[in-house]
Design an enzyme around this catalytic site. Structure first.
Site, PDB file in Angstrom:
ATOM      1  N   SER A 240      43.225  25.213 -23.453  1.00  0.00           N
ATOM      2  CA  SER A 240      42.204  26.206 -23.121  1.00  0.00           C
ATOM      3  C   SER A 240      40.912  25.487 -22.758  1.00  0.00           C
ATOM      4  CB  SER A 240      41.963  27.130 -24.309  1.00  0.00           C
ATOM      5  OG  SER A 240      41.272  26.430 -25.323  1.00  0.00           O
ATOM      6  N   LYS A 241      39.923  26.277 -22.403  1.00  0.00           N
ATOM      7  CA  LYS A 241      38.652  25.711 -21.916  1.00  0.00           C
ATOM      8  C   LYS A 241      38.059  24.679 -22.869  1.00  0.00           C
ATOM      9  CE  LYS A 241      36.624  28.301 -18.327  1.00  0.00           C
ATOM     10  NZ  LYS A 241      36.638  29.742 -18.128  1.00  0.00           N
ATOM     11  N   ARG A 242      38.231  24.920 -24.175  1.00  0.00           N
ATOM     12  CA  ARG A 242      37.560  23.998 -25.097  1.00  0.00           C
ATOM     13  C   ARG A 242      38.194  22.605 -25.078  1.00  0.00           C
ATOM     14  NH1 ARG A 242      40.537  23.671 -29.812  1.00  0.00           N
ATOM     15  NH2 ARG A 242      42.160  25.223 -29.609  1.00  0.00           N
TER      16      ARG A 242
END
Ligand code: GLU
Length: 467
Positions: A240-242
């Site tokens: 995911s983005k993180r």
């Protein structure tokens, strides 16, 4: 049979790194079998699809060298054809009109929830007589899914996967406003495009069961499915983005080469013995679905970076120059002069041995345009003693016109001997004097690239304290 695969992204954002891998696998599978790789933009979600996203996807595909065959297919443009199939199934009694109101559907969902069942349509209009239709309600068309028995899919990656048909409810094919649903469009398009193999993320595995029945109802051949495990982050959670950059274009901006990213994505979930460095040609020769792993692969930035360093070392200098030039110009704030360009080009063979990304390469190349501002480490070498050493070297070098690496090595060793200094004690102050930095290619190489005039000027500036 000619193998035909497709990549079918929804243009709602950049080309996600997981989707790039899906595209790559489809491409390689098709090429391996001498077949075709097609591209279909699934732009039926009008609210979320944007031209910007379409452009970003096409751009990233081209950058990655995933050239597709034929024209790009746009799904939305084919809506009439999709709707026609829904009406045909209706006429054949394989689909039916459903007049449920949103309140009734909501009640079904609540009932399912209360009984711990998955939310599903209860077949209210499946066998109801159309004469009971309420007036003034535009119906949807639902597919009459089989309710008995089970469905088995022989997935090329997952093996045999099965589901009880009682779990499949009667999905909507055509909405009340006449627009087709994703499930219908995807099957009609894959059929019309003669797709033989559907390779995609395993988040679509449950859709495959529904699609399977739709193919059967239309009496169409069912393509082979290969559902790829998703990519996870280094901590094991879904990527995911993180976890950092997610779009293929981000990797380009971070200074990765497309062949490095492709090589990395290929190895992410597929293997060929212990081979790590795999060229496009080898990948095409070796790729098949049987070596795709069944468990989620973990994205490892360090591994990708190492591969990138390898491909930078292998890349042609001229290509690296083209990639670095705009970055260097942005940093120095002017267009490179011919002399500066030539100098960097000359230094490229040495520079590319040490850079892990194009950004780093451009940064390292700055020394051939100007002295970089000395950082804390470099400052330590700017001492009166160092200035004297550098002055001695400069004076000796003034006597020679041969500025080849080899000759510079000989000359500077001689100066070191004369001064009773170890070469190591001279090299670092020289490096700081020539570049402003404590890391660079060898000082001999740097001087050979800079040439006599520029080298001596930089040495003088150091000794005279004008750095
Ligand atoms: N458009 C779908 C997606 O982007 C892919 C559909 C498919 O591959 O069948 O997730």
């Amino acid at each position: 049979m000619t193998v035909i695969t497709r990549f079918a992204p929804s243009p709602t954002g950049y080309l996600h790194i997981g989707s790039a891998r899906t595209a790559l696998f489809n491409y390689l599978f098709a090429k391996h079998h001498g077949g075709q790789f097609l591209l279909r933009i699934e732009d039926t979600d009008r609210a979320r699809s944007t031209q910007q996203a379409v452009d970003a996807i096409l751009d990233s595909m081209k950058w990655l060298g995933l050239d597709w065959d034929g024209e790009t297919v746009y799904q939305f443009a084919r809506a009439e054809r999709h709707a026609a199939i829904a009406r045909q199934l209706l006429a054949e009694g394989k689909a039916y009109y459903c007049y449920c109101s949103s309140e009734e559907l909501e009640k079904m969902r609540e009932h399912a929830k209360a009984n711990n069942l998955p939310p599903r349509y209860n077949g209210l209009w499946r066998d109801r007589d159309p004469s009971e239709a309420p007036a003034g309600v535009a119906p949807v068309i639902r597919f009459k899914a089989p309710q008995e028995g089970e469905t088995v899919i022989e997935d090329l990656v997952q093996g045999a996967v099965r589901i009880h048909n009682s779990q499949l409810d009667d999905m909507v094919l055509l909405r009340a406003d006449g627009t087709p649903t994703y499930m219908l469009s995807v099957v009609v398009d894959d059929h019309d495009m003669n797709i033989t193999h559907i390779i995609r993320g395993d988040d679509h595995l449950t859709n495959a069961f529904r699609q399977h029945h739709l193919y059967q109802a239309c009496q169409w051949d069912i393509p082979q499915f290969a559902h790829l495990p998703l990519i996870h982050g280094s901590d094991g959670a879904k990527l995911s983005k993180r976890h950092g950059a997610l779009g293929a274009e981000n990797y380009r901006d971070l200074g990765f080469l497309p062949e490095a990213l492709c090589n990395y994505l290929l190895r992410l979930g597929w293997s060929h013995g212990d081979d790590e460095i795999i060229s496009r040609e080898q990948a095409i020769e070796w790729f098949d679905t049987n070596a795709i792993g069944r468990s989620p692969a973990r994205f490892d930035m360090a591994k990708l970076t190492n591969l990138n360093a390898h491909y930078i070392r292998e890349a042609e200098n001229a290509r690296l120059m083209t990639l670095c030039q705009p970055l260097i110009e942005e940093k120095v704030g002017h267009k490179l002069s011919v002399a500066e360009f030539d100098r960097i080009a000359l230094g490229m063979t040495g520079l590319k041995q040490r850079a892990k990304t194009i950004t780093e390469l451009a940064d390292n190349a700055l020394i051939y345009v100007r002295i970089v501002p000395p950082d804390e480490k470099a400052q330590k070498f700017i001492t009166p003693a160092a200035k004297i050493l550098v002055k001695e070297v400069r004076q000796d070098l003034e006597q020679t016109d041969s500025f080849t690496e080899q000759d510079l090595d000989t000359h500077i060793r001689k100066t070191a001997e004369r001064l009773g200094e170890k070469l190591g004690n001279i090299a670092q102050p020289l490096r700081v004097a020539l570049t402003g930095s404590t890391v660079s290619p060898s000082v001999f190489e740097v001087m050979a690239v800079l040439g006599k005039h520029e080298s001596l000027q930089r040495l003088a500036a150091f000794s005279e304290g004008t750095h």
